[in-house]
Design a protein around this motif. Structure first.
Motif, PDB file in Angstrom:
ATOM      1  N   GLY A  97       0.791  -1.220   0.000  1.00  0.00           N
ATOM      2  CA  GLY A  97       0.000   0.000   0.000  1.00  0.00           C
ATOM      3  C   GLY A  97       0.820   1.265   0.000  1.00  0.00           C
ATOM      4  O   GLY A  97       0.358   2.310   0.441  1.00  0.00           O
ATOM      5  N   TYR A  98       2.086   1.214  -0.463  1.00  0.00           N
ATOM      6  CA  TYR A  98       2.946   2.396  -0.426  1.00  0.00           C
ATOM      7  C   TYR A  98       2.570   3.402  -1.516  1.00  0.00           C
ATOM      8  O   TYR A  98       2.148   3.044  -2.608  1.00  0.00           O
ATOM      9  CB  TYR A  98       4.410   1.973  -0.601  1.00  0.00           C
ATOM     10  CG  TYR A  98       4.876   0.994   0.459  1.00  0.00           C
ATOM     11  CD1 TYR A  98       5.054   1.404   1.772  1.00  0.00           C
ATOM     12  CD2 TYR A  98       5.125  -0.334   0.135  1.00  0.00           C
ATOM     13  CE1 TYR A  98       5.470   0.515   2.752  1.00  0.00           C
ATOM     14  CE2 TYR A  98       5.548  -1.233   1.101  1.00  0.00           C
ATOM     15  CZ  TYR A  98       5.719  -0.807   2.409  1.00  0.00           C
ATOM     16  OH  TYR A  98       6.126  -1.690   3.376  1.00  0.00           O
ATOM     17  N   GLY A  99       2.759   4.669  -1.201  1.00  0.00           N
ATOM     18  CA  GLY A  99       2.568   5.718  -2.207  1.00  0.00           C
ATOM     19  C   GLY A  99       1.276   6.460  -2.113  1.00  0.00           C
ATOM     20  O   GLY A  99       0.978   7.312  -2.963  1.00  0.00           O
ATOM     21  N   ASN A 100       0.443   6.191  -1.094  1.00  0.00           N
ATOM     22  CA  ASN A 100      -0.842   6.871  -0.928  1.00  0.00           C
ATOM     23  C   ASN A 100      -0.753   7.912   0.183  1.00  0.00           C
ATOM     24  O   ASN A 100       0.075   7.823   1.088  1.00  0.00           O
ATOM     25  CB  ASN A 100      -1.942   5.873  -0.589  1.00  0.00           C
ATOM     26  CG  ASN A 100      -2.148   4.850  -1.675  1.00  0.00           C
ATOM     27  OD1 ASN A 100      -2.250   5.202  -2.852  1.00  0.00           O
ATOM     28  ND2 ASN A 100      -2.198   3.588  -1.290  1.00  0.00           N
ATOM     29  N   ASN A 109      -6.126   1.192   9.827  1.00  0.00           N
ATOM     30  CA  ASN A 109      -5.554   0.113   9.044  1.00  0.00           C
ATOM     31  C   ASN A 109      -4.124  -0.236   9.447  1.00  0.00           C
ATOM     32  O   ASN A 109      -3.416  -0.926   8.731  1.00  0.00           O
ATOM     33  CB  ASN A 109      -5.613   0.476   7.558  1.00  0.00           C
ATOM     34  CG  ASN A 109      -7.046   0.549   7.064  1.00  0.00           C
ATOM     35  OD1 ASN A 109      -7.727  -0.462   6.981  1.00  0.00           O
ATOM     36  ND2 ASN A 109      -7.495   1.759   6.764  1.00  0.00           N
ATOM     37  N   SER A 110      -3.705   0.279  10.598  1.00  0.00           N
ATOM     38  CA  SER A 110      -2.394  -0.043  11.173  1.00  0.00           C
ATOM     39  C   SER A 110      -1.257   0.125  10.179  1.00  0.00           C
ATOM     40  O   SER A 110      -0.478  -0.800   9.921  1.00  0.00           O
ATOM     41  CB  SER A 110      -2.396  -1.478  11.720  1.00  0.00           C
ATOM     42  OG  SER A 110      -3.149  -1.551  12.893  1.00  0.00           O
ATOM     43  N   VAL A 111      -1.166   1.306   9.597  1.00  0.00           N
ATOM     44  CA  VAL A 111      -0.124   1.583   8.616  1.00  0.00           C
ATOM     45  C   VAL A 111       1.169   1.889   9.362  1.00  0.00           C
ATOM     46  O   VAL A 111       1.330   2.959   9.964  1.00  0.00           O
ATOM     47  CB  VAL A 111      -0.524   2.759   7.706  1.00  0.00           C
ATOM     48  CG1 VAL A 111       0.569   3.016   6.671  1.00  0.00           C
ATOM     49  CG2 VAL A 111      -1.855   2.461   7.013  1.00  0.00           C
ATOM     50  N   ASN A 112       2.104   0.973   9.316  1.00  0.00           N
ATOM     51  CA  ASN A 112       3.334   1.088  10.105  1.00  0.00           C
ATOM     52  C   ASN A 112       4.225   2.245   9.654  1.00  0.00           C
ATOM     53  O   ASN A 112       4.921   2.861  10.466  1.00  0.00           O
ATOM     54  CB  ASN A 112       4.121  -0.214  10.039  1.00  0.00           C
ATOM     55  CG  ASN A 112       3.420  -1.350  10.760  1.00  0.00           C
ATOM     56  OD1 ASN A 112       2.605  -1.110  11.647  1.00  0.00           O
ATOM     57  ND2 ASN A 112       3.724  -2.581  10.378  1.00  0.00           N
ATOM     58  N   THR A 113       4.214   2.538   8.358  1.00  0.00           N
ATOM     59  CA  THR A 113       5.086   3.610   7.861  1.00  0.00           C
ATOM     60  C   THR A 113       4.644   4.975   8.390  1.00  0.00           C
ATOM     61  O   THR A 113       5.488   5.843   8.665  1.00  0.00           O
ATOM     62  CB  THR A 113       5.095   3.619   6.319  1.00  0.00           C
ATOM     63  OG1 THR A 113       3.743   3.668   5.829  1.00  0.00           O
ATOM     64  CG2 THR A 113       5.776   2.372   5.782  1.00  0.00           C
ATOM     65  N   VAL A 114       3.355   5.162   8.554  1.00  0.00           N
ATOM     66  CA  VAL A 114       2.865   6.414   9.141  1.00  0.00           C
ATOM     67  C   VAL A 114       3.249   6.479  10.618  1.00  0.00           C
ATOM     68  O   VAL A 114       3.618   7.543  11.130  1.00  0.00           O
ATOM     69  CB  VAL A 114       1.337   6.542   8.954  1.00  0.00           C
ATOM     70  CG1 VAL A 114       0.803   7.750   9.720  1.00  0.00           C
ATOM     71  CG2 VAL A 114       0.990   6.665   7.472  1.00  0.00           C
ATOM     72  N   SER A 115       3.185   5.356  11.301  1.00  0.00           N
ATOM     73  CA  SER A 115       3.623   5.324  12.701  1.00  0.00           C
ATOM     74  C   SER A 115       5.092   5.702  12.825  1.00  0.00           C
ATOM     75  O   SER A 115       5.500   6.391  13.774  1.00  0.00           O
ATOM     76  CB  SER A 115       3.389   3.925  13.293  1.00  0.00           C
ATOM     77  OG  SER A 115       2.018   3.623  13.372  1.00  0.00           O
ATOM     78  N   ALA A 116       5.906   5.260  11.877  1.00  0.00           N
ATOM     79  CA  ALA A 116       7.325   5.611  11.893  1.00  0.00           C
ATOM     80  C   ALA A 116       7.498   7.118  11.744  1.00  0.00           C
ATOM     81  O   ALA A 116       8.349   7.739  12.413  1.00  0.00           O
ATOM     82  CB  ALA A 116       8.058   4.872  10.777  1.00  0.00           C
ATOM     83  N   ARG A 117       6.724   7.745  10.847  1.00  0.00           N
ATOM     84  CA  ARG A 117       6.802   9.197  10.669  1.00  0.00           C
ATOM     85  C   ARG A 117       6.414   9.923  11.964  1.00  0.00           C
ATOM     86  O   ARG A 117       7.069  10.901  12.363  1.00  0.00           O
ATOM     87  CB  ARG A 117       5.882   9.640   9.518  1.00  0.00           C
ATOM     88  CG  ARG A 117       6.333   9.150   8.149  1.00  0.00           C
ATOM     89  CD  ARG A 117       5.327   9.519   7.062  1.00  0.00           C
ATOM     90  NE  ARG A 117       5.715   8.939   5.781  1.00  0.00           N
ATOM     91  CZ  ARG A 117       6.566   9.495   4.929  1.00  0.00           C
ATOM     92  NH1 ARG A 117       7.110  10.671   5.227  1.00  0.00           N
ATOM     93  NH2 ARG A 117       6.861   8.907   3.787  1.00  0.00           N
ATOM     94  N   LEU A 118       5.329   9.452  12.598  1.00  0.00           N
ATOM     95  CA  LEU A 118       4.909  10.087  13.851  1.00  0.00           C
ATOM     96  C   LEU A 118       5.970   9.924  14.935  1.00  0.00           C
ATOM     97  O   LEU A 118       6.237  10.860  15.705  1.00  0.00           O
ATOM     98  CB  LEU A 118       3.581   9.486  14.324  1.00  0.00           C
ATOM     99  CG  LEU A 118       2.340   9.790  13.487  1.00  0.00           C
ATOM    100  CD1 LEU A 118       1.121   9.121  14.107  1.00  0.00           C
ATOM    101  CD2 LEU A 118       2.112  11.293  13.382  1.00  0.00           C
ATOM    102  N   MET A 119       6.576   8.735  15.006  1.00  0.00           N
ATOM    103  CA  MET A 119       7.607   8.493  16.008  1.00  0.00           C
ATOM    104  C   MET A 119       8.785   9.435  15.804  1.00  0.00           C
ATOM    105  O   MET A 119       9.367   9.963  16.769  1.00  0.00           O
ATOM    106  CB  MET A 119       8.060   7.035  15.948  1.00  0.00           C
ATOM    107  CG  MET A 119       9.147   6.693  16.976  1.00  0.00           C
ATOM    108  SD  MET A 119       8.638   7.005  18.701  1.00  0.00           S
ATOM    109  CE  MET A 119       7.639   5.549  19.027  1.00  0.00           C
ATOM    110  N   ASP A 120       9.126   9.680  14.548  1.00  0.00           N
ATOM    111  CA  ASP A 120      10.232  10.592  14.272  1.00  0.00           C
ATOM    112  C   ASP A 120       9.835  12.032  14.592  1.00  0.00           C
ATOM    113  O   ASP A 120      10.682  12.858  14.958  1.00  0.00           O
ATOM    114  CB  ASP A 120      10.655  10.462  12.812  1.00  0.00           C
ATOM    115  CG  ASP A 120      12.100  10.889  12.583  1.00  0.00           C
ATOM    116  OD1 ASP A 120      12.855  10.997  13.574  1.00  0.00           O
ATOM    117  OD2 ASP A 120      12.479  11.086  11.418  1.00  0.00           O
TER     118      ASP A 120
END
Length: 774
Positions: free
Chosen positions: A515-518, A528-539
């Motif tokens: 689901g990358y690129g949206n 939807n438990s999008v891990n990449t967004v969680s990484a951005r928030l963590m940073d």
């Protein structure tokens, strides 16, 4: 032949002498009897209880655990005895008791003269002489039966004296209540209340005349006339009918009623009350340790001694609601039975079953060897002086045992080492439900079967929470950066470089379904438990800020590391902590530590402990509400949306686990969670006045489903939550909310994405394609 005057005079003189001798003998006998009474009362033949002892007989009383709705959940006891007052006894039981055991009870003063004389004349063939009061005196103050006639006479004299004293000390009604409280009826039924609950599943006041007669029938000999024992069922039946006869004789029952009742079989509702039986077994075991700690710091003010929960008759009022607890236990049992069947089916061809990701050698040398050393069998044999090798050898010898199964206990011949492996295959569960406004814990299910699996997965168990940890990260970002649930982020790959937060290497989490690129809103990303967004928030906020936030929510962070992976729930937490922390969101930012005990009373009703609320403001109400609105997306467009589905399958195991007949329409906030390799499945769900968390997984992390289909929190844990909430909503008296979460006044964070779009001129994407929750 005529009798001479001398002979007549002699006869009269002899008669007079005999009369005098008779009265002398009678007087002597009476005098001796009086002397014996005096000597006995003076303690010459052994001490007698003084008035203080009569007022407080030395009887072990069970500690009773009472639910918030007034139902007894269980007891801690040496003797399972909880006394009742005369007012709590049904009149039919009093009538049956007096008619059968002591017809002149209300006429004598402790000793029945007519009964005693009858027993002496007929040598006991037409009934004994003991009154109810005498039997009470014997039960209270006689340690063991006399072994010879002299000792028995002395014992009987003591009983008479104590009986007279008891009659002066207590009313007839109090004596009846004390007598019935003192009797033991087998099967841990000590006293009439336990007997009523164990044999008939009722409180004494609710017994009908047939049930009361069965209990009175057992008084003669609880073993010989026990309705539960196969060998004594017929004797119990005949003895019960004899009680009916005695009630007719004493005008307490009509002949017609007797004839009708005597044909009725004895119907039991056998409800054992052992520490492994009954309701809330895991909660009760935790409560035991809680009480031990309380006792250490709260000695009895009367004598400075520590209270004893097994004999002091304490009453512990707890927050558990028996109705909600019953629903919770049924929900866990029903789902776990089906889930286990599917799990066993998927393991049918697995050589290392039930373990995955390990070799058979690792199973033997690590998992089983470790479990063997932690077992009770190892501890006992080690205490007996056996060597390690002798103990290991004993685990390889087949032995008779009874093992747990979802279809009932199985008697089998099995090696202990094989039984360890057998028990390891069972998936476990933990569930806790709490009222966030008060912290009152309403339901607590620590496992699937307390008798066979003692470990409590509510308080003791700590496992990785997976994505159920993400709301803490999102709340931190909302609090520090004022992010709206409608703010958009790219779900493209994101890397936090090595060293930025002390991490040893680059951290680039993957999404479970690509689901990358949206562009995704925060609401969609969390749903939807999008891990990449969680990484951005963590940073954006940093791991330490998240850790600090989590600590304020009541979670123990002492063993947690401020690493970026914290965003995905990699640090172990307990279900107990998670429910309390989620309660902050539902309660407008106010933390209430889970409350288990509201008060403790002694046997006289004196309050020894009263809980005092201790609430803490730990989160801005706006942040709490905004986080709730984020989590509502989980049940609207995410992995929790199946809570709103209607039944669309059949009754096969597979369809039961993948179709969800809940169809909830009210506001629900929640989050699913699944850890690496499907080892842990979570669901945290809440409505405005109830927060409930569920965890499901194997005892060992190597015990898990092979794929995400059944191994995700939405399949493992969510169905238990759904079934539970369906059940509590059916009982309107429980007053579980179906409304919306309270909105803070003057909310500055925009939670309506349509309005946010208009205000910011940026489109939002509500992608309901659904990332699988990780």
């Amino acid at each position: 032949m005529a009798v001479s005057k001398a002979q007549e005079a002699k006869r009269k003189e002899d008669l007079r002498a005999n009369v005098i001798l008779f009265w002398k003998l009678v007087g002597t006998a009476i005098g001796l009897l009086v002397l014996l009474f005096l000597l006995t009362s003076w303690g010459v033949f052994g001490s007698l209880p003084d008035h203080t002892k009569l007022e407080n007989p030395d009887t072990d009383l069970a500690t009773e655990i009472v639910a918030s709705d007034g139902i007894t959940l269980g007891k801690f006891y040496k003797d399972n005895r909880t006394p009742v007052n005369f007012e709590d006894l049904p009149q039919n039981m009093v009538d049956a008791l007096v008619s059968t055991e002591d017809e002149r009870f209300f006429e004598h003063s402790g000793i029945d003269g007519f009964g005693t004389l009858r027993a002496v004349v007929f040598l006991g063939q037409r009934g004994g002489a003991s009154t109810i009061t005498q039997q009470l005196a014997k039960n209270y103050f006689t340690e063991k039966p006399a072994t010879n006639i002299v000792a028995r006479i002395g014992q009987k004299l003591k009983e008479w004296i104590i009986s007279i004293r008891l009659e002066k000390q207590y009313t007839k009604q109090e004596i009846i209540a004390q007598y019935l409280n003192q009797i033991t009826f087998l099967y841990n039924a000590d006293g009439v209340r336990s007997a009523s609950r164990i044999y008939f599943g009722k409180e004494p006041k609710d017994l009908n005349v047939e049930e009361s007669a069965v209990i009175v029938a057992m008084l003669k000999n609880p073993r010989q006339y026990n309705p539960r024992r196969e060998i004594s069922k017929e004797k119990s039946f005949q003895r019960r009918n004899q009680v009916f006869v005695q009630m007719v004789r004493n005008d307490k029952m009509t002949e017609a009623m007797k004839d009708s009742l005597r044909e009725q079989p004895i119907e039991l509702n056998f409800s054992p009350e052992t520490h492994n039986d009954g309701m809330a077994t895991y909660f009760r075991e935790y409560l035991r340790s809680w009480l031990d700690d309380w006792i250490e710091d709260n000695p009895n003010p009367a004598d400075g001694e520590k209270y004893n929960i097994y004999r002091d008759g304490l009453k512990v009022n707890v927050t558990i609601d028996s109705r909600m607890q019953a629903i919770a236990e049924k929900s866990v049992k029903d789902h776990m039975k089906n889930l286990q069947a599917e799990f066993d089916y998927q393991n049918r061809n697995l050589k290392t079953a039930p373990f995955r990701d390990v070799t058979e050698k690792e199973v033997d040398e690590k998992i089983l060897a470790s479990a063997m050393r932690r077992s009770e069998r190892w501890r006992i044999l080690k205490a007996d002086g056996k060597s390690d090798q002798e103990i290991k050898d004993s685990f390889l010898e087949k032995t008779d045992m009874t093992v747990f199964s979802w279809n009932g206990p199985i008697d089998t011949l099995m090696r202990p080492i094989d039984s360890i492996r057998y028990y390891k295959k069972f998936l476990q569960a933990g569930m806790m439900s709490m009222e966030p406004q008060t912290g009152h814990v309403k339901a607590w299910v620590g496992g699937i079967n307390h008798e066979n699996f003692k470990f409590d997965h509510v308080k003791k168990g700590k496992r990785q929470p997976g994505s159920t940890f993400k709301p803490f990260l999102y709340a931190t970002a909302i609090d520090l950066l004022k992010y709206s649930p409608c703010r958009e982020f790219s779900d493209g790959e994101y890397t936090i470089p090595a060293g930025r937060y002390g991490n040893m290497r680059d951290w680039t989490p993957k999404n479970s379904s690509g689901g990358y690129g949206n562009m995704r809103t925060l609401k969609d990303a969390l749903a939807n438990s999008v891990n990449t967004v969680s990484a951005r928030l963590m940073d954006d906020v940093g791991p330490q800020a998240v850790l600090d936030r989590v600590k304020t929510l009541g979670i123990d962070t002492s063993n947690m590391s401020a690493q970026p992976a914290l965003a995905l729930g990699t640090e172990d937490v307990s279900l107990y902590e998670m429910v309390a922390a989620y309660g902050v969101f539902a309660n407008g930012g106010i933390y209430n530590e889970p409350v288990l005990v509201t008060s403790i009373e002694d046997k006289n009703g004196t309050v020894l402990y009263q809980y005092m609320p201790d609430s803490k403001d730990v989160l801005n109400p706006e942040v709490a509400y905004t986080t709730v609105k984020l989590m509502e997306g989980v049940t609207q467009i995410g992995s929790g949306a199946r809570l709103r589905d209607k039944w669309r399958g059949n009754q096969s195991y597979a369809s039961i686990l993948t179709d969800y007949p809940y169809a909830f329409e009210n506001d629900i906030a929640g989050k699913t969670g699944t850890t690496q390799n499907q080892s842990d499945g979570w669901f945290m769900g809440m409505v405005p006045n109830l927060v409930t968390g569920v965890w499901v997984g194997g005892e060992d992390r190597a015990v898990h489903f092979p794929t995400i289909t059944y191994g995700q929190g939405a399949s493992m844990a969510l169905p238990i939550w759904g079934s539970y909430m369906k059940g509590v909503y059916k009982n309107e008296n429980l007053e579980v909310s179906k409304g919306s979460f309270p909105r803070p006044a003057n909310l500055s964070i925009q939670t309506d994405c349509d309005v946010y779009q208009q205000e910011n001129g940026s489109p939002t994407e509500e992608d309901d394609g659904g990332e699988l929750d990780m």
